[in-house]
Design a protein around this motif. Structure first.
Motif, mmCIF file in Angstrom:
data_model
loop_
_atom_site.group_PDB
_atom_site.id
_atom_site.type_symbol
_atom_site.label_atom_id
_atom_site.label_comp_id
_atom_site.label_asym_id
_atom_site.label_seq_id
_atom_site.Cartn_x
_atom_site.Cartn_y
_atom_site.Cartn_z
ATOM 1 N N UNK A 35 7.501 -11.376 -0.180
ATOM 2 C CA UNK A 35 6.654 -10.020 -0.185
ATOM 3 C C UNK A 35 8.101 -8.959 0.289
ATOM 4 N N UNK A 39 10.702 1.759 -1.254
ATOM 5 C CA UNK A 39 10.353 2.814 -0.862
ATOM 6 C C UNK A 39 9.526 3.644 -1.857
ATOM 7 N N UNK A 61 5.737 -10.689 -4.452
ATOM 8 C CA UNK A 61 4.744 -9.581 -4.221
ATOM 9 C C UNK A 61 5.455 -8.218 -3.720
ATOM 10 N N UNK A 62 5.366 -7.129 -4.358
ATOM 11 C CA UNK A 62 6.222 -5.793 -4.189
ATOM 12 C C UNK A 62 5.173 -4.832 -3.353
ATOM 13 N N UNK A 63 5.691 -4.314 -2.355
ATOM 14 C CA UNK A 63 4.893 -3.554 -1.560
ATOM 15 C C UNK A 63 5.751 -2.131 -1.275
ATOM 16 N N UNK A 64 4.939 -1.027 -1.643
ATOM 17 C CA UNK A 64 5.623 0.284 -1.716
ATOM 18 C C UNK A 64 5.298 0.954 -0.422
ATOM 19 N N UNK A 65 6.276 1.238 0.670
ATOM 20 C CA UNK A 65 6.159 1.801 1.786
ATOM 21 C C UNK A 65 7.157 2.741 1.818
ATOM 22 N N UNK A 66 6.787 4.339 1.493
ATOM 23 C CA UNK A 66 8.060 5.308 1.525
ATOM 24 C C UNK A 66 8.548 5.399 2.975
ATOM 25 N N UNK A 69 10.983 4.048 8.314
ATOM 26 C CA UNK A 69 10.122 3.459 9.421
ATOM 27 C C UNK A 69 9.121 2.773 9.032
ATOM 28 N N UNK A 70 8.337 3.059 8.081
ATOM 29 C CA UNK A 70 7.378 2.253 7.481
ATOM 30 C C UNK A 70 7.969 0.754 6.960
ATOM 31 N N UNK A 73 8.097 -1.104 10.154
ATOM 32 C CA UNK A 73 6.923 -1.510 10.678
ATOM 33 C C UNK A 73 6.445 -2.576 9.916
ATOM 34 N N UNK A 77 5.843 -6.337 11.676
ATOM 35 C CA UNK A 77 4.528 -6.945 11.728
ATOM 36 C C UNK A 77 4.318 -8.164 10.714
ATOM 37 N N UNK A 79 4.474 -7.873 7.501
ATOM 38 C CA UNK A 79 3.665 -7.875 6.514
ATOM 39 C C UNK A 79 4.700 -7.997 5.229
ATOM 40 N N UNK A 80 5.980 -7.699 5.721
ATOM 41 C CA UNK A 80 6.927 -7.926 4.793
ATOM 42 C C UNK A 80 8.101 -8.851 5.121
ATOM 43 N N UNK B 154 3.270 4.295 10.539
ATOM 44 C CA UNK B 154 4.062 2.991 10.816
ATOM 45 C C UNK B 154 3.063 1.971 11.956
ATOM 46 N N UNK B 157 0.452 0.268 9.990
ATOM 47 C CA UNK B 157 1.055 -0.820 9.188
ATOM 48 C C UNK B 157 1.340 -2.184 10.002
ATOM 49 N N UNK B 158 1.857 -1.747 11.164
ATOM 50 C CA UNK B 158 1.885 -3.031 11.948
ATOM 51 C C UNK B 158 0.420 -3.671 12.661
ATOM 52 N N UNK B 241 -0.014 6.340 1.221
ATOM 53 C CA UNK B 241 1.491 6.192 1.600
ATOM 54 C C UNK B 241 1.374 4.674 1.792
ATOM 55 N N UNK B 243 1.485 1.292 0.471
ATOM 56 C CA UNK B 243 1.428 0.318 -0.564
ATOM 57 C C UNK B 243 0.522 0.583 -1.534
#
Lengths: 336, 299
Positions: A35, A39, A61-66, A69-70, A73, A77, A79-80, B154, B157-158, B241, B243
């Motif tokens: 994953x 951004x 799998x791509x995941x866009x998180x701008x 900080x995101x 995170x 977590x 998730x990535x 953030x 997301x966590x 925002x 994903x």
């Protein structure tokens, strides 16, 4: 009929094995999944358009998180597996970590970094408005200066200010939430100076309302965009193989990029909703190549960490070499 | 006659002194002469003037805006012209972005509203009806409601990952509070005389809740729902925002990153239309749910 404790335990065991066995079979036969966070959708769209992902031997799998900080995170977590950020993000992350990072416990490491090597497209700049009558670094005193915290935009601001021999109290700092807000303030004439990405202010520069005072290369900022991976992803054999394969294919995409700028511009217009003028600029600007994560780069990054420590932005002195994994250099820069 | 006089007395405000009755004790004179009848033409003008003003004033603003942009008084990066915004709409529709974004965003906001609204309503009723509920929930919710949920991306997301559920959780978190606050205030605001009267009529606690407290609190609960519906739309910008590859919030975020102020304004207009549509739906629901409520207007 009474059941003995042994019979009960045996039954529970049998049921557990029965429930778990399909999962075990599935896991044994399943493909590795990677994953990757970005951004915005630009890089994933051009990578897909280049065709380098055809026949990929793992699931991507791509995941866009701008925003960084995101991305961080998402990585913390789990998730990535891989996140996209600037090369100074991990410096700040390590400098502010409660526990010291070591080779063994580093939670994140940079696995690849890229940028446009053409000086005509500097990733980060310090720009001044022409109506502010700023002729050189000596005229920056007392000026309103827009920037955003974190990453190499902030570094550009700090190093530009230090190069001018100024402290934060010698100017009017305008710290805004992100590069786009800082650029909006500058473009609207609310500030005299801006430090950050050129793309956000290039229209003002091209109109003749502003000019570039300093580029990141003059301040010896590597300003690489990087992929950072979790430590456990790098150590996981299957994931590391998939990551090597992925980075190798992204390298092929960078080779495809300069000769397919028209396709890239079309993607930027249709998917990112850029104007044709912006798309032309950003496509040329984004034409990059991977840089090897070598001793020379680590030396430059170490200097940045030291500057941030001296300016008080990092609470402790750090060693940046543990932030870089050189395990994937063969995939990103085979000749290096 | 006595009834009419009594009503006239009742209609006087407390500060107004009833005129001294010259002859009959307790009687006042009421002017019941019919008002001068306006001509048919004048009445029609009144109606059409209202309609023209409603349509004409926004059109005049748009015209002035376009002229100001056309003559270069307003730079396009500061405020794009109405024609630029129409072109942005055309672009979004031609590419299919708007058509694909609306159902996705509406699904997200309605799902979040349904879950968050139900939670807010339940907690609001619990805290409003029972003191123990207030003691458990009120203080934490009053603290949590002041947290700007945009700063929580953030953390969300966590906690919730990057899938669809994380986006809906953002909207749930945003919609709980307006629903809770208005339900709680509505239940606590019930006139104690009404509950006293219910007691006098022999209603038990359940019947009092069902037939007195809930109907009396309903306007406030529906107001909470109205607020929550608006917040559910606003929260999309934050939720998308995480994903997102489509949605109104995604379009706005993407336009912001690529400095397309015309698309940003177009997105704001979509939000305004959705806001009006939501308000209309809520008015219909209020009209059905509150048939006894008077429809008052000063003029």
């Amino acid at each position: 009929m009474t059941l003995t404790r042994r019979q009960v335990l045996a039954s529970i065991g049998a049921v557990s094995v029965g429930l778990a066995s399909p999962a075990i079979v599935r896991a044994a036969g399943s493909r590795t999944k990677l994953i990757v966070g970005t951004q915005d959708i630009a890089i994933q769209e051009t990578v897909i358009a280049s065709g380098v992902l055809d026949g990929l031997p793992f699931d991507l799998q791509w995941a866009v998180l701008p925003g960084p900080a995101a991305q961080l995170s998402g990585l913390y977590s789990k998730a990535l597996d891989v996140g996209l950020m600037g090369d100074t993000s991990l410096i700040i992350e390590q400098g502010r970590a409660k526990l010291d990072w070591t080779e063994e416990n580093a939670p994140l490491q940079i696995v690849a970094g890229w940028r446009n090597s053409d000086r005509a497209y500097p990733p980060v700049v310090t720009v001044v408005r022409n109506d502010a009558k700023i002729n050189g670094l000596e005229d920056l005193r007392g000026r309103k200066w827009a920037y955003n915290f974190g990453g190499f935009n902030y570094l550009q601001y700090v190093l530009s200010r230090l190069k001018a021999g100024l402290k934060a109290t010698d100017i009017q700092p305008v710290q805004l939430t992100d590069q786009f807000a800082a650029a909006a303030a500058f473009n609207a004439g609310r500030t005299d100076v801006y430090s950050g990405g050129l793309g956000a202010v290039h229209a003002t520069v091209e109109k003749g309302d502003a000019r570039i005072l300093l580029i990141s290369d003059e301040l010896d900022i590597p300003s690489l965009t990087v992929f950072s991976a979790r430590g456990d992803v790098i150590r996981d054999e299957a994931k590391a193989v998939a990551l090597t394969e992925f980075l190798g294919r992204v390298r092929q995409h960078w080779e495809w990029f300069p000769s397919n700028l028209a396709t890239v511009e079309k993607i930027y217009i249709e998917k990112l909703k850029q104007t044709p003028g912006d798309a032309k600029f950003f496509a040329a600007n984004a034409a990059s190549r991977f840089f090897p994560l070598n001793a020379e780069l680590i030396r430059r990054e170490q200097r940045i960490a030291d500057v941030l420590f001296e300016s008080g932005d990092l609470p402790k002195k750090i060693k940046v070499d543990i932030e870089f994994s050189q395990k994937f250099n063969n995939a990103t820069s085979p000749a290096a | 006659m006595t009834d009419i006089v009594s009503l006239a007395q009742y209609a006087l405000s407390p500060k107004q002194e009833a005129p001294a009755a010259p002859q009959t004790k307790g009687l006042v004179l009421v002017d019941l002469t019919p008002r001068a009848r306006t001509s048919h033409l004048s009445a029609a003008w009144q109606v059409w003037r209202g309609r023209l003003l409603r349509v004409g004033s926004p059109l005049a603003i748009l015209l002035v805006w376009q002229i100001a942009s056309g003559f270069g008084f307003v730079a396009p990066e500061v405020l794009p012209s109405p024609l630029d915004i129409i072109a942005a709409f055309r672009e979004l529709i031609a590419m299919g972005d708007l058509q694909s974004a609306l159902p996705v965003s509406l699904y997200r906001s309605l799902s979040g509203l349904a879950i968050g609204g139900t939670i807010g309503l339940t907690i609001g009723l619990f805290a409003g009806l029972w003191r123990v509920g207030e003691e458990i929930f009120d203080a934490p919710l009053q603290m949590l409601r002041t947290i700007p949920f945009i700063a929580l991306v953030p953390l969300f997301i966590t906690w919730f990952g990057i899938d669809e559920s994380a986006k809906i959780v953002v909207i749930v978190a945003a919609t709980i509070f307006p629903m809770y606050l208005n339900t709680y205030a509505g239940v606590r605001g019930v006139d104690p005389k009404l509950t006293e009267a219910a007691k006098v009529f022999g209603l038990d606690a359940r019947q009092t809740t069902l037939h007195v407290i809930l109907p009396t609190a309903l306007p406030s609960i529906l107001l909470g729902l109205r607020y929550a519906a608006g917040v559910a739309l606003l929260a999309l910008v934050v939720a998308e925002q995480i994903n997102a590859r489509s949605g109104i919030g995604y379009i706005l975020n993407n336009a912001n990153m690529n400095q397309r102020s015309d698309i940003i304004v177009a997105g704001i207009i979509v939000y305004a239309v959705l806001g009006i549509a939501t308000d209309l739906v809520m008015r219909v629901i209020e009209r059905i749910a509150l048939p006894w409520r008077p429809k008052l207007a000063l003029a």
